[in-house]
Design an enzyme around this catalytic site. Structure first.
Site, PDB file in Angstrom:
ATOM      1  N   HIS A 163      14.495 -15.107   3.897  1.00  0.00           N
ATOM      2  CA  HIS A 163      14.074 -16.099   4.909  1.00  0.00           C
ATOM      3  C   HIS A 163      12.552 -16.157   5.038  1.00  0.00           C
ATOM      4  CE1 HIS A 163      18.322 -15.821   6.129  1.00  0.00           C
ATOM      5  NE2 HIS A 163      18.135 -14.505   6.064  1.00  0.00           N
ATOM      6  N   SER A 284     -11.962 -28.611  -6.961  1.00  0.00           N
ATOM      7  CA  SER A 284     -11.862 -29.833  -6.170  1.00  0.00           C
ATOM      8  C   SER A 284     -13.151 -30.610  -6.360  1.00  0.00           C
ATOM      9  CB  SER A 284     -11.676 -29.470  -4.699  1.00  0.00           C
ATOM     10  OG  SER A 284     -12.131 -30.530  -3.891  1.00  0.00           O
ATOM     11  N   LYS A 290     -12.878 -24.356  -3.867  1.00  0.00           N
ATOM     12  CA  LYS A 290     -11.467 -24.380  -4.257  1.00  0.00           C
ATOM     13  C   LYS A 290     -11.201 -23.985  -5.700  1.00  0.00           C
ATOM     14  CE  LYS A 290      -8.702 -26.928  -1.980  1.00  0.00           C
ATOM     15  NZ  LYS A 290      -7.532 -26.620  -1.192  1.00  0.00           N
ATOM     16  N   GLU A 297       1.867 -26.051  -9.853  1.00  0.00           N
ATOM     17  CA  GLU A 297       2.195 -27.196  -8.986  1.00  0.00           C
ATOM     18  C   GLU A 297       2.772 -28.349  -9.803  1.00  0.00           C
ATOM     19  OE1 GLU A 297      -1.079 -28.351  -6.390  1.00  0.00           O
ATOM     20  OE2 GLU A 297      -1.494 -26.256  -6.019  1.00  0.00           O
TER      21      GLU A 297
END
Ligand code: ARG
Length: 464
Positions: A163, A284, A290, A297
């Site tokens: 969980h 980025s 970044k 992804e």
């Protein structure tokens, strides 16, 4: 007038009183995507021609001419010199037309006892068989790369989650082994699917078989098929083997996607369990700080399109009456894209697995939070004779008190611990350590470093 491949290219010209419009031509043509089948199309044609000659359906001279013409065509295609014509609709008619240009009547005889329906079904099966073999090799590479990672971190401890809450300490090697299991089943599925792919449709002709004395088993042997398709209607029409492959591919991508999700989370500076080598990440354009895990992804995103291809093929098939229908031409783009996406993803993941840096301190710090050894304390009490439910309750009280004092179970003194159960002795402290916790789960499939090493050894033997 006999039907022939006319200048305009229609193989059925005599039957028609007007040519199709340019729009219809473009709509019905498949050559710009099915030319990828050229190599297997020629392979299938050569096996068919060899059988026709052996059975004396065509002459030895015709067969020799076909061989010669095809080898020139192979050269033209490899050299990028072959002229693919939309007018000729698909890969099959383009190659046949060129063959006839090169060798005359022998080229026109190639299609004896054959139809594009059994031809295309054969081509897809040959193509898919090769793709499955490549993909099986890539799955093996990925598993080997993950095995190295698991081996380096057989002792590295991190929290295991259920969980998304800290559950129990586990070893990172054990965590990686979970994915190796998934990819192992994926490889099994590919191999199993290959059995049903590897059957020969050729000989089914358009749908009913042919009046020529063909030898299908001979062609099957030449092309390395394990068997021939046993019913001509089924042979030309069903694409269940491609659907099965796409289902297996969707599962591979689903496993890749789960792993991607974890890599993304682990790499988040908030968690900081791993770093992924710069070559798999991007920055980025606006935020200089970044470093984004683009590869996992994207893999997670591409899972959607592979799942979509599975649904496309299922939907393509569900309304088709026997036997062949042109709908089936739509099987190719989803299938090809599935193969391409899977191939690229597996290749990049095997590379990326070798570019993962693990940060054991961050993993350890996280495992020390969240009372990961609470179950160990409960198991300890059970071993001292307390029924499990009572042990569970006693430990729940202990955890609650730790939450109030903002400390860990192992920070409590023996005296404080004994408040929750008089069964607790000073041997409890070995049990409450992270190392003690993982080492105690020492059975097949458990997280103990010893078991992780045994599992790795076993897998290495299996993978050869
Ligand atoms: N391009 C067609 C396909 O991909 C080949 C078979 C065509 N057969 C036909 N009867 N029109 O399915």
């Amino acid at each position: 007038m006999t039907a022939q491949l006319s200048k305009k290219g229609e193989a059925w010209s005599a039957r028609f009183s007007e040519p199709v419009s340019d729009l219809v031509k473009r709509y019905t043509a498949s050559v710009f995507f099915d030319k990828r089948l050229a190599e297997v199309d020629i392979q299938g044609s050569l096996a068919h021609a060899e059988m026709l000659a052996y059975q004396k359906i065509i002459s030895a001279d015709d067969y020799a001419a076909i061989q010669k013409g095809m080898s020139q065509i192979q050269g033209e295609i490899a050299g990028g010199k072959f002229e693919w014509l939309l007018d000729l609709e698909d890969v099959h008619l383009n190659i046949e037309k060129r063959l006839t240009e090169l060798v005359g009547d022998a080229g026109k005889r190639l299609h004896t006892g054959r139809s594009r329906n059994d031809q295309v079904a054969t081509d897809i099966r040959l193509y898919l068989r090769g793709s499955i073999d490549d993909i099986s090799g890539l799955l093996r590479d990925l598993r080997l790369a993950l095995l190295d990672l698991a081996e380096q971190h057989a002792d590295t401890i991190l929290p295991g989650f259920t969980h998304m809450q800290v559950a129990q300490p586990i070893t990172f090697g054990h965590h990686v082994l979970a994915y190796i299991e998934m990819f192992g089943r994926d490889a099994e599925r590919m191999l199993d699917c290959r059995k049903r792919v590897n059957r020969l449709p050729l000989g089914a002709a358009a749908l009913a078989g042919t009046t020529f004395p063909i030898d299908r088993e001979r062609v099957a042997k030449t092309l390395g098929f394990d068997d021939v398709c046993r019913n001509s209607l089924d042979a030309v029409s069903d694409r269940d083997f491609a659907i099965e492959f796409c289902a297996a591919a969707a599962l591979v991508m689903t496993h890749v996607s789960r792993m991607s999700e974890e890599l993304v989370i682990w790499m988040s500076p908030r968690i900081g369990f791993i770093d992924i080598a710069d070559r798999f990440c991007t920055g980025s354009s606006i935020m200089p700080q970044k470093k984004n895990p683009d590869v996992p992804e994207l893999a997670r995103g591409k899972t959607g399109r592979v799942n979509g291809h599975l649904i496309a093929l299922l939907t393509l098939m569900k309304g088709q009456p026997l036997a062949y229908n042109k709908d089936n031409q739509e099987d190719k783009e989803p299938l090809f894209d599935t193969v391409d996406t899977l191939t690229d993803t597996l290749r990049i993941f095997a590379d990326m697995a070798r570019g993962i840096t693990v940060k054991p301190e961050a993993m350890r710090a996280a495992a020390l939070q969240g009372y990961a050894t609470a179950t160990d304390l409960a198991d300890y009490l059970v071993k001292k004779g307390l029924p499990f439910r009572d042990a569970h309750e006693a430990v729940a009280h202990a955890v609650r008190s730790c939450v109030d004092q903002a400390c860990d179970l192992s920070d409590l003194s023996l005296e404080q611990l004994r408040v929750f159960s008089p069964l607790i002795d000073d041997d409890i402290f070995a049990v409450l350590t992270l190392e003690g916790s993982v080492a105690a789960r020492d059975h097949i499939g458990g997280t103990a470093p010893r078991q992780v090493r045994l599992a790795i050894q076993h897998l290495r033997q299996q993978l050869g």
